[in-house]
Motif scaffolding. Structure first.
Motif, PDB file in Angstrom:
ATOM      1  N   ASN A   1      12.441  -2.288   1.968  1.00 46.20           N
ATOM      2  CA  ASN A   1      13.917  -1.977   1.647  1.00 46.20           C
ATOM      3  C   ASN A   1      14.718  -2.529   2.796  1.00 46.20           C
ATOM      4  O   ASN A   1      15.918  -2.516   2.669  1.00 46.20           O
ATOM      5  N   GLY A   2      14.324  -2.906   3.766  1.00 43.47           N
ATOM      6  CA  GLY A   2      15.026  -3.632   4.831  1.00 43.47           C
ATOM      7  C   GLY A   2      14.288  -4.544   5.531  1.00 43.47           C
ATOM      8  O   GLY A   2      13.173  -4.610   5.603  1.00 43.47           O
ATOM      9  N   TYR A   3      14.980  -5.426   6.470  1.00 43.76           N
ATOM     10  CA  TYR A   3      14.325  -6.368   7.568  1.00 43.76           C
ATOM     11  C   TYR A   3      15.277  -6.632   8.763  1.00 43.76           C
ATOM     12  O   TYR A   3      16.215  -7.065   8.504  1.00 43.76           O
ATOM     13  N   LEU A   4      14.727  -5.855   9.828  1.00 46.86           N
ATOM     14  CA  LEU A   4      15.356  -5.946  11.126  1.00 46.86           C
ATOM     15  C   LEU A   4      14.439  -6.545  12.068  1.00 46.86           C
ATOM     16  O   LEU A   4      13.232  -6.621  12.076  1.00 46.86           O
ATOM     17  N   LEU A   5      15.211  -7.506  12.928  1.00 47.34           N
ATOM     18  CA  LEU A   5      14.357  -8.104  14.048  1.00 47.34           C
ATOM     19  C   LEU A   5      14.373  -7.115  15.157  1.00 47.34           C
ATOM     20  O   LEU A   5      15.072  -6.262  15.549  1.00 47.34           O
TER      21      LEU A   5
ATOM     22  N   MET B   1      19.533  -5.274   6.992  1.00 46.24           N
ATOM     23  CA  MET B   1      19.108  -6.680   7.599  1.00 46.24           C
ATOM     24  C   MET B   1      19.850  -7.021   8.791  1.00 46.24           C
ATOM     25  O   MET B   1      20.879  -6.698   9.075  1.00 46.24           O
ATOM     26  N   SER B   2      19.026  -7.499   9.567  1.00 45.94           N
ATOM     27  CA  SER B   2      19.493  -8.131  11.113  1.00 45.94           C
ATOM     28  C   SER B   2      20.671  -9.100  10.394  1.00 45.94           C
ATOM     29  O   SER B   2      20.602 -10.094   9.513  1.00 45.94           O
ATOM     30  N   PRO B   3      21.866  -9.205  11.359  1.00 45.17           N
ATOM     31  CA  PRO B   3      22.611 -10.120  11.012  1.00 45.17           C
ATOM     32  C   PRO B   3      22.113 -11.700  10.721  1.00 45.17           C
ATOM     33  O   PRO B   3      22.830 -12.469   9.825  1.00 45.17           O
ATOM     34  N   THR B   4      21.273 -12.375  11.494  1.00 44.51           N
ATOM     35  CA  THR B   4      20.647 -13.385  11.477  1.00 44.51           C
ATOM     36  C   THR B   4      19.859 -13.641  10.175  1.00 44.51           C
ATOM     37  O   THR B   4      19.838 -14.563   9.489  1.00 44.51           O
ATOM     38  N   ILE B   5      19.415 -12.705   9.806  1.00 47.81           N
ATOM     39  CA  ILE B   5      18.459 -12.639   8.531  1.00 47.81           C
ATOM     40  C   ILE B   5      19.499 -12.478   7.456  1.00 47.81           C
ATOM     41  O   ILE B   5      19.373 -13.202   6.387  1.00 47.81           O
ATOM     42  N   ALA B   6      20.717 -11.979   7.455  1.00 43.77           N
ATOM     43  CA  ALA B   6      21.761 -11.620   6.386  1.00 43.77           C
ATOM     44  C   ALA B   6      22.229 -13.261   6.203  1.00 43.77           C
ATOM     45  O   ALA B   6      22.257 -13.579   5.200  1.00 43.77           O
ATOM     46  N   LYS B   7      22.402 -13.792   7.387  1.00 51.71           N
ATOM     47  CA  LYS B   7      22.980 -15.082   7.344  1.00 51.71           C
ATOM     48  C   LYS B   7      21.988 -16.244   6.610  1.00 51.71           C
ATOM     49  O   LYS B   7      22.327 -17.063   5.949  1.00 51.71           O
ATOM     50  N   LYS B   8      20.642 -16.029   6.922  1.00 53.00           N
ATOM     51  CA  LYS B   8      19.747 -16.974   6.278  1.00 53.00           C
ATOM     52  C   LYS B   8      19.865 -16.527   4.650  1.00 53.00           C
ATOM     53  O   LYS B   8      19.558 -17.537   4.109  1.00 53.00           O
TER      54      LYS B   8
ATOM     55  N   LEU C   1       0.764  -1.394   0.027  1.00 55.82           N
ATOM     56  CA  LEU C   1       0.013  -0.145   0.023  1.00 55.82           C
ATOM     57  C   LEU C   1       0.702   1.337   0.065  1.00 55.82           C
ATOM     58  O   LEU C   1       0.540   2.234  -0.863  1.00 55.82           O
ATOM     59  N   ILE C   2       1.705   1.226   0.625  1.00 55.68           N
ATOM     60  CA  ILE C   2       2.790   2.469   0.871  1.00 55.68           C
ATOM     61  C   ILE C   2       3.662   2.592  -0.455  1.00 55.68           C
ATOM     62  O   ILE C   2       3.617   3.794  -1.101  1.00 55.68           O
ATOM     63  N   LYS C   3       4.191   1.548  -0.971  1.00 60.06           N
ATOM     64  CA  LYS C   3       4.696   1.492  -2.396  1.00 60.06           C
ATOM     65  C   LYS C   3       4.065   2.255  -3.145  1.00 60.06           C
ATOM     66  O   LYS C   3       4.608   3.052  -4.064  1.00 60.06           O
ATOM     67  N   GLU C   4       2.584   1.714  -3.256  1.00 62.37           N
ATOM     68  CA  GLU C   4       1.754   2.071  -4.352  1.00 62.37           C
ATOM     69  C   GLU C   4       1.520   3.595  -4.338  1.00 62.37           C
ATOM     70  O   GLU C   4       1.413   4.339  -5.246  1.00 62.37           O
ATOM     71  N   ALA C   5       1.286   4.061  -3.194  1.00 62.69           N
ATOM     72  CA  ALA C   5       0.936   5.582  -2.749  1.00 62.69           C
ATOM     73  C   ALA C   5       2.302   6.270  -2.709  1.00 62.69           C
ATOM     74  O   ALA C   5       2.028   7.713  -3.139  1.00 62.69           O
ATOM     75  N   ARG C   6       3.334   6.138  -2.395  1.00 62.66           N
ATOM     76  CA  ARG C   6       4.611   6.644  -2.268  1.00 62.66           C
ATOM     77  C   ARG C   6       5.785   5.994  -2.567  1.00 62.66           C
ATOM     78  O   ARG C   6       6.497   5.596  -1.516  1.00 62.66           O
ATOM     79  N   PRO C   7       6.221   5.630  -3.666  1.00 63.21           N
ATOM     80  CA  PRO C   7       7.250   4.731  -3.979  1.00 63.21           C
ATOM     81  C   PRO C   7       8.613   5.145  -3.258  1.00 63.21           C
ATOM     82  O   PRO C   7       9.371   4.235  -3.011  1.00 63.21           O
ATOM     83  N   GLU C   8       8.792   6.467  -3.130  1.00 62.60           N
ATOM     84  CA  GLU C   8      10.019   6.909  -2.530  1.00 62.60           C
ATOM     85  C   GLU C   8      10.342   6.654  -1.176  1.00 62.60           C
ATOM     86  O   GLU C   8      11.266   6.805  -0.528  1.00 62.60           O
ATOM     87  N   THR C   9       9.014   6.272  -0.522  1.00 66.94           N
ATOM     88  CA  THR C   9       9.276   6.044   0.847  1.00 66.94           C
ATOM     89  C   THR C   9      10.085   4.640   1.256  1.00 66.94           C
ATOM     90  O   THR C   9       9.452   3.692   0.649  1.00 66.94           O
ATOM     91  N   ALA C  10      11.015   4.688   2.112  1.00 64.85           N
ATOM     92  CA  ALA C  10      11.709   3.329   2.196  1.00 64.85           C
ATOM     93  C   ALA C  10      11.038   2.711   3.599  1.00 64.85           C
ATOM     94  O   ALA C  10      10.638   3.413   4.587  1.00 64.85           O
ATOM     95  N   VAL C  11      10.761   1.470   3.453  1.00 66.57           N
ATOM     96  CA  VAL C  11      10.173   0.822   4.247  1.00 66.57           C
ATOM     97  C   VAL C  11      11.026  -0.245   4.709  1.00 66.57           C
ATOM     98  O   VAL C  11      11.426  -0.999   4.097  1.00 66.57           O
ATOM     99  N   ILE C  12      11.132  -0.319   6.315  1.00 61.23           N
ATOM    100  CA  ILE C  12      12.076  -1.299   6.950  1.00 61.23           C
ATOM    101  C   ILE C  12      11.142  -2.159   7.608  1.00 61.23           C
ATOM    102  O   ILE C  12      10.114  -1.656   8.665  1.00 61.23           O
ATOM    103  N   MET C  13      11.290  -3.516   7.483  1.00 62.04           N
ATOM    104  CA  MET C  13      10.147  -4.428   8.155  1.00 62.04           C
ATOM    105  C   MET C  13      10.889  -4.512   9.693  1.00 62.04           C
ATOM    106  O   MET C  13      12.315  -4.775   9.829  1.00 62.04           O
ATOM    107  N   TYR C  14      10.102  -4.416  10.688  1.00 62.57           N
ATOM    108  CA  TYR C  14      10.768  -4.552  12.186  1.00 62.57           C
ATOM    109  C   TYR C  14       9.861  -5.656  12.854  1.00 62.57           C
ATOM    110  O   TYR C  14       8.765  -5.200  13.170  1.00 62.57           O
ATOM    111  N   THR C  15      10.251  -6.787  13.081  1.00 60.64           N
ATOM    112  CA  THR C  15       9.611  -7.971  13.341  1.00 60.64           C
ATOM    113  C   THR C  15      10.125  -8.930  14.068  1.00 60.64           C
ATOM    114  O   THR C  15      11.443  -8.866  14.227  1.00 60.64           O
ATOM    115  N   VAL C  16       9.488  -9.734  14.545  1.00 64.51           N
ATOM    116  CA  VAL C  16       9.996 -10.980  15.469  1.00 64.51           C
ATOM    117  C   VAL C  16      10.292 -12.154  14.458  1.00 64.51           C
ATOM    118  O   VAL C  16      10.973 -13.157  15.079  1.00 64.51           O
TER     119      VAL C  16
END
Length: 208
Positions: A99-103, A125-132, A68-83
């Protein structure tokens, strides 16, 4: 000027703590929300530079929110912040345009670095994600399927590591326009429209 940030997180205590932490460190937190059902209108209204997006929320998921964000405003960078550390969710987020994935266990200093990296065009990306992610390269990589040249494979590898066009050009000691031309060819060969889609396809199909 500090980047303008929007938070999407359904855990009220975590969201409020995160907003406070960012503000105390000089960041401009323009808004924080407990769901992303109205993510498109929020992006258009606040015009954030960076969004920190949880995945598991009531109503629309964070993966839906990215789209939804990328369709509305592509220039906004989105970092997933999740478990979540599952490859499936990682790939879905990248395909949606993340654009990114952080734990959530990421230390504050690394979160601040990630925000600045993503503003500069990186893909933190978080280290464990980068390793994956790196682990996917150990299972029968096949770059011949899409007839990528050795140079294009190298560019794609730098892209997957989160490097911007400018940084790739610097690392490879090539002109900015040359790298941009290689990326255009990569997108055509992979049948994708952007770098995030190229990364997602390269990871899911183990192209490199």
């Amino acid at each position: 000027m500090s980047p303008k940030i929007i938070l999407f997180e359904d855990n009220d205590r975590l969201r409020e703590s995160l907003a406070y932490l960012l503000k105390m460190n000089g960041y401009n937190v323009a808004g924080d929300f407990n769901n992303c059902n109205d993510a498109a209108s929020i992006a258009r209204t606040y015009e954030p530079d960076v969004v920190l997006m949880d995945i598991d929320m009531p109503g629309k998921t964070g993966i839906d929110g990215v789209s939804l964000i990328k369709e509305a405003r592509p220039e906004t960078a989105v970092i997933m912040y999740t478990v979540f550390e599952e490859e499936e969710k990682l790939f879905k987020c990248l395909c949606a345009g993340a654009n990114g994935y952080l734990l959530k266990k990421t230390p504050p200093s690394k979160l601040f670095e990630a925000i600045h990296d993503v503003v500069e065009g990186g893909a933190p990306m978080s280290p464990t994600i980068a390793k994956k992610v790196l682990g996917t390269f150990q299972v029968k990589p096949d770059s011949t399927k899409y007839k990528l040249s050795p140079r294009e494979i190298e560019v794609l590898q730098w892209l997957i590591k989160g490097y911007s066009i400018k940084l790739i050009a610097s690392e490879m000691q090539l002109a900015f326009d040359t790298i941009r031309s290689h990326l255009k060819n990569i997108y055509q060969k992979l049948h994708v429209n952007c770098g995030k889609e190229a990364i997602a396809k390269a990871l899911s199909e183990r192209i490199v």
